[in-house]
Scaffold this motif. Sequence first.
Motif, short mmCIF file in Angstrom:
data_model
loop_
_atom_site.label_atom_id
_atom_site.label_comp_id
_atom_site.label_asym_id
_atom_site.label_seq_id
_atom_site.Cartn_x
_atom_site.Cartn_y
_atom_site.Cartn_z
N PHE A 42 0.85 -1.19 0.00
CA PHE A 42 0.00 0.00 0.00
C PHE A 42 0.88 1.24 0.00
O PHE A 42 2.00 1.24 0.51
N PHE A 43 0.30 2.33 -0.58
CA PHE A 43 1.00 3.61 -0.60
C PHE A 43 0.70 4.40 0.65
O PHE A 43 -0.44 4.46 1.10
N GLU A 44 1.73 4.98 1.21
CA GLU A 44 1.57 5.84 2.37
C GLU A 44 1.72 7.30 1.92
O GLU A 44 2.68 7.65 1.23
N ARG A 45 0.73 8.11 2.27
CA ARG A 45 0.79 9.53 1.90
C ARG A 45 1.83 10.25 2.74
O ARG A 45 1.93 10.03 3.95
N LEU A 46 2.59 11.12 2.06
CA LEU A 46 3.53 11.98 2.75
C LEU A 46 2.97 13.40 2.79
O LEU A 46 1.92 13.68 2.23
N ALA A 47 3.68 14.27 3.48
CA ALA A 47 3.18 15.64 3.68
C ALA A 47 3.09 16.39 2.35
O ALA A 47 4.01 16.37 1.52
N GLU A 48 1.94 17.02 2.12
CA GLU A 48 1.78 17.88 0.94
C GLU A 48 2.55 19.18 1.16
O GLU A 48 2.57 19.74 2.25
N MET A 49 3.17 19.65 0.10
CA MET A 49 3.92 20.90 0.18
C MET A 49 3.66 21.72 -1.09
O MET A 49 3.03 21.25 -2.04
N GLY A 50 4.17 22.92 -1.08
CA GLY A 50 4.02 23.83 -2.22
C GLY A 50 4.01 25.27 -1.74
O GLY A 50 3.79 25.54 -0.54
N ASP A 51 4.23 26.19 -2.68
CA ASP A 51 4.31 27.58 -2.23
C ASP A 51 2.94 28.19 -2.00
O ASP A 51 2.83 29.38 -1.72
N LEU A 52 1.86 27.38 -2.14
CA LEU A 52 0.54 27.84 -1.76
C LEU A 52 0.20 27.45 -0.31
O LEU A 52 -0.89 27.73 0.17
N TYR A 53 1.14 26.76 0.38
CA TYR A 53 0.94 26.34 1.77
C TYR A 53 1.83 27.17 2.68
O TYR A 53 2.91 27.64 2.26
N PRO A 54 1.45 27.33 3.93
CA PRO A 54 2.32 28.04 4.89
C PRO A 54 3.65 27.33 5.05
O PRO A 54 3.78 26.13 4.82
N PHE A 55 4.64 28.09 5.46
CA PHE A 55 5.99 27.52 5.60
C PHE A 55 6.01 26.43 6.68
O PHE A 55 6.84 25.51 6.64
N SER A 56 5.12 26.52 7.65
CA SER A 56 5.11 25.54 8.74
C SER A 56 4.76 24.15 8.26
O SER A 56 4.93 23.16 8.98
N ASN A 57 4.26 24.03 7.03
CA ASN A 57 3.90 22.73 6.49
C ASN A 57 5.13 21.93 6.05
O ASN A 57 5.01 20.77 5.71
N ARG A 58 6.31 22.57 6.05
CA ARG A 58 7.52 21.89 5.60
C ARG A 58 8.06 20.99 6.72
O ARG A 58 7.91 21.28 7.91
N LEU A 59 8.75 19.92 6.29
CA LEU A 59 9.39 19.03 7.24
C LEU A 59 10.79 19.50 7.58
O LEU A 59 11.26 19.33 8.70
N ILE A 60 11.48 20.08 6.58
CA ILE A 60 12.83 20.61 6.76
C ILE A 60 12.78 22.09 6.41
O ILE A 60 12.25 22.49 5.36
N GLU A 61 13.30 22.95 7.26
CA GLU A 61 13.19 24.39 7.06
C GLU A 61 14.26 24.90 6.10
O GLU A 61 15.22 25.57 6.49
N LEU A 62 14.10 24.54 4.86
CA LEU A 62 14.94 25.03 3.77
C LEU A 62 14.03 25.42 2.59
O LEU A 62 12.87 24.97 2.53
N PRO A 63 14.52 26.24 1.66
CA PRO A 63 13.65 26.67 0.55
C PRO A 63 13.16 25.49 -0.31
O PRO A 63 12.06 25.54 -0.86
N GLN A 64 13.98 24.43 -0.47
CA GLN A 64 13.56 23.31 -1.29
C GLN A 64 12.46 22.52 -0.57
O GLN A 64 12.21 22.66 0.61
#
Length: 864
Positions: A148-170
């Motif tokens: 089965f596929f496990e969903r990972l965190a959604e990201m993108g520049d339409l989401y707040p920065f707090s949604n990132r797992l690693i605090e870098l621009p990428q």
Amino acid sequence: MDSSIKQTGHSWPPKRSGLWNLRGCTPFLLLFVSLGYGLITASLQLPEGLLSPSSFEVISPTVSGTSLKLRTEYLIAPLEQVLEKKLWQKQRWQPAPSQHSGIGYLDGPVTFRVTVENPGTRSVKKWAVISAPYLDRIRPAILKDNGFFERLAEMGDLYPFSNRLIELPQWIWPVTLPPGTHTLLFEVQNAGPSLLPIAILEPEAVISNSAETLVWKAFITGLLAFALLFNLSIMLKFRRPGLAWLSVLLLSIIYTQLVMEGFGLWFLWPNQPAMNALLNTCLPLCLIALCQFTPHFIVVSKTSRRALNVISALAFLYLLAIPINAPLLGQGSFLLLAMTGGAVILGLVMRKFQSHASARYFAFSILAILLGSLISALRTIGWVPVNSLTDSAFFLGAAAASLILTSGVGRQMLEERKKRMSSDSRARQEQQLRTVIEQDYDRLLKTHSVTGKPNRAMLEESLDALDSRQHPYTVGLIQLVRFNEIEQALGYRTAEDLLKNYLRQLNSFLKRILGERLVMINGYALASIDISNHAFAFHRSDSPGSDTELLQELMAWLDEHYREGRFSFSWSPSVGIAHAPEHGEDASGILSSAGFASLDSRQPLTVYDPAVAEWQYQQQMLMLDIEEALRNGDIWLEYQPKVNIRDARVSSMEALIRWQHPEFGTVPPDNWIPLAEQVGMIHPVTLWVIDRACRDHHDLRSVYGDGIAVAVNISAKDLSHPVFNEEVESITRRHGMEPSDLILEITETAMMADASAARKMIRTLSQTGFRIALDDFGTGHSSLATLATFELDELKIDRSFLKGILHYPVPQRIFRAALDLGEALDLDVVVEGVEDEAVAAWLLQFPGLHGQGYYWGRPEKLVT
């Protein structure tokens, strides 16, 4: 720069506060309105229901030297569809372009399948890194051991920065990869190009590469910020509204790069992702600002300005439509519009590349922007790789262009400073020049530009100051007839130098012989009416004989050859004399009378005669009125028959020209045709007569039969025209006539004026089929040997041969000799001037003879 300093060397215009307030605020008003509009529409479209990153454990990666193998494929379908229908197991996935290049601009989401192979024997902990901070939305999933596929965190520049797992621009997802093959799915949805520049890296490498990239991009951004502050300071100091557009361009570029590099969510607005959506607003603002700045920096035409306004309007419409996801509008469409606008601007500046330094600055800046846009476009379709340089291609090109334009502005400022420093010097030079001009102004107004002698205005002023009734005076006008000929032979500079020297000698001579009786004209003895006509005046003596002696002495001096250096020639002077007050009421009238008198070519010295002047006036007016008379019907043709004397049968009709002038009444041909030949007006008259006679030939045939011919008189000047035969042939062809139906009559004297040219043209006309008649035979001086060399068809004996022919044997023998000559040359013979029955009866004894005269018919208009 502003429109007032488009070209190097122009000074800054005066400040106009009202215009500045309007034009200076417009660019910034457009900037704030556009950003506000984009922010509102982006806020309404932010995604909801994000998967919280807190449900995932952030695993601290460890260093591993295991080399991983990646294969990336894509399918144009959303992630939900891929998982639901298990499309990830299918074989219809397309391989992604190498080097992480883009696959173009897509309206919907695309799912990438990343296959990672761990060839080692133990698990590795890595970072899955997507180096594209500008992607709108990334939805990842990883295949677990249980299938089965496990969903990972959604990201993108339409989401707040707090949604990132690693605090870098990428976009970074820590992953643990056991030995074997693993599958990761990434759904990418982006308003711009669709791509997935993914790499599985060690964390130290990610941090190191990020730091290096951020350093050089921060440096370029700092340069842009400096350029922005520099332009704003110039704009505010000098109130140049054109620089406001350049400032908007710089602000838009800086803002665009903040979004592209992830600086916005990282530093400036971590909890306001809607700010990143303003990228689609800033891009068209860059194009609008560049188009509107162009007319302020270089000179453009009204048509070019309209074209730039049209491109700006299209960019603004794109700005309004893109936030609401209008169909067929995306960054691909904008790239095409931007490339078109850049090409138009580049074309405008290349026209002025050589002549204007500003255009060269602009050309290099546009090339930089176009190069950056081209690389960005090629990146999106897979032709160039995706990396930190290609990601920033547009930014680098636009930044270089902005810095080049700012350098151009600085150069303009330095030049303006130099101009201001030299303005006092120029003002002093201008004042000195103005003083010199004012000093020379009087001389320029009062003297002839070539001879340096007083001009006509000064002469008339001097003469008008005299009371001609109390002190009668005489005006002499000397016309140097050969001046134009000498000028053509020697060149105008030599001729003018010789003329000035001649006039200096003449000025001294007049002062010597006239003494106190001479009327001085601004210190000189004579004045120049024009370069060929020069006038003098002297007080009349109580003894008319004294004036005559002075004029004779003057003529003797003028008749002598002028000698200067190796030149010796005569100016062929013609002197006209007019007396005041008899020949004019004022100075202008006296000069006109003297001018009329000087036109008399019969003698070198002529005293004005009103009758002669009237005749000269009539001749001049007739020459001016010829063309109008040909058009309005004042000139017409009358026809006189030529008949066979034996049976009175009409063989041809001669066209004779007539003129009824509205002012001078009936004007006989002898009163104007010779002058028309002299002034070169006879050829169009001849062509008009031929055309009118050919037009009337059809009506003549209906009256006299099909065999009738029409005769017209031509001039020696006509025979000298190299294409005269073609002109006549064209006229007859246009009217449907045969060449043999037209007889061209030329007098013996005219034919011998230039026998060689006449012989050549007559031969050409004869070979074409036209009949040639020798008119007025016996009045010229041609030899019989010369006459025999012309190809003639008809001999017309002059009326003078018939004088006393009925009573004296000598005229009869001469007449018979003329007939024998015609017979010897095999010519038709026509005798002119037959006016009574007795002469006509005497001529019956000669068979084959033709006649023309009042006896058979006077010239008459053709009645149709």
